[in-house]
Write an enzyme that holds these catalytic residues in place. Structure first.
Site, PDB file in Angstrom:
ATOM      1  N   VAL A 281       0.904  -1.423  -0.172  1.00 21.15           N
ATOM      2  CA  VAL A 281       0.133   0.360   0.184  1.00 21.15           C
ATOM      3  C   VAL A 281       1.197   1.202  -0.069  1.00 21.15           C
ATOM      4  CG1 VAL A 281      -1.972   1.530   1.406  1.00 21.15           C
ATOM      5  CG2 VAL A 281      -1.867  -0.758   1.283  1.00 21.15           C
ATOM      6  N   CYS A 282       1.568   0.878   0.789  1.00 19.52           N
ATOM      7  CA  CYS A 282       2.716   2.796   0.734  1.00 19.52           C
ATOM      8  C   CYS A 282       3.144   2.724  -0.613  1.00 19.52           C
ATOM      9  CB  CYS A 282       4.080   2.100   1.553  1.00 19.52           C
ATOM     10  SG  CYS A 282       3.847   1.543   3.488  1.00 19.52           S
ATOM     11  N   PRO A 283       3.267   1.971  -1.552  1.00 19.97           N
ATOM     12  CA  PRO A 283       4.235   3.181  -2.959  1.00 19.97           C
ATOM     13  C   PRO A 283       2.756   3.359  -3.224  1.00 19.97           C
ATOM     14  CG  PRO A 283       4.251   0.580  -2.792  1.00 19.97           C
ATOM     15  CD  PRO A 283       3.837   0.839  -1.286  1.00 19.97           C
TER      16      PRO A 283
ATOM     17  N   LEU B 164       2.669   7.120  -1.597  1.00 22.72           N
ATOM     18  CA  LEU B 164       3.707   8.069  -1.521  1.00 22.72           C
ATOM     19  C   LEU B 164       3.799   8.023  -2.985  1.00 22.72           C
ATOM     20  CD1 LEU B 164       7.039   6.608   0.361  1.00 22.72           C
ATOM     21  CD2 LEU B 164       4.755   8.081   1.115  1.00 22.72           C
TER      22      LEU B 164
END
Length: 187
Positions: free
Chosen positions: A46-48, A51
């Site tokens: 999920v993080c990329p 960001l």
């Protein structure tokens, strides 16, 4: 106790920013609007997406005089490696702070101690260093940059217009409210 309206605690950390390693501190962010976006870890799922969404909206934050700081418990070295190998993360032009000591994650009360990673925490900090918006998600729930932009605009609006408040669904240019006895029971 809520962190809303508290001043961020002193910190110093290393970050990867525009191909360089830089130091970021509470003094670095003083005097301007800032957004801190905590996320669990580099090289994840999920993080990329989050960001990259922030990177796609970064110019809008900059136009508003806001610096964005992403933060994870990874090192600034890991941030560079991720930036160099991920198409999504290669778009990131805002500072990526490493928090391997967990100081920032503890300061903002998002550290999952037993895992050594941060929850998805979003914090809008005014030029005086006070936290004006705070949102913490379970790590499986991604955030949306456009909603964060709306919240920053609302925080900036009420800072510039004391006595006014932004109602639900408020968008820039929309009508605000001035709380008074006359409005009680009429909304």
């Amino acid at each position: 106790m809520s962190l809303i309206n508290t001043v961020i605690k002193p910190f110093k950390a290393q970050a990867f920013h525009n191909g360089k390693f830089i130091e970021v501190s509470n003094e670095t962010v003083a005097g301007k609007w800032a957004v801190f976006v905590f996320y669990p870890a580099d090289f994840t799922f999920v993080c990329p997406t989050e960001l990259e969404d922030l990177a796609d909206n970064y110019a809008e934050f900059q136009k508003m005089g806001v610096e964005v700081y992403s933060v994870s418990t990874d090192t600034h070295f890991a941030h560079k490696a991720w930036h160099d190998t991920s198409e999504a993360i290669s778009k990131v032009n805002y500072p990526m702070i490493g928090d391997p000591t967990h100081q920032l994650s503890r300061n903002f009360d998002v550290l999952i101690e037993e895992e050594g990673i941060a929850l998805r925490g979003t914090f809008v900090v005014n030029p005086e260093g006070e936290i004006k918006v705070l949102e913490i998600h379970d790590n499986g729930i991604g955030r949306v940059a456009s909603e964060l932009l709306r919240k920053v605009k609302a925080a900036q609006y009420i800072a510039a217009h004391p006595g006014e408040v932004c109602p639900a669904k408020w968008e820039e240019g929309a009508k605000t409210l001035t709380p008074s006895l006359d409005l009680v029971g009429k909304i």
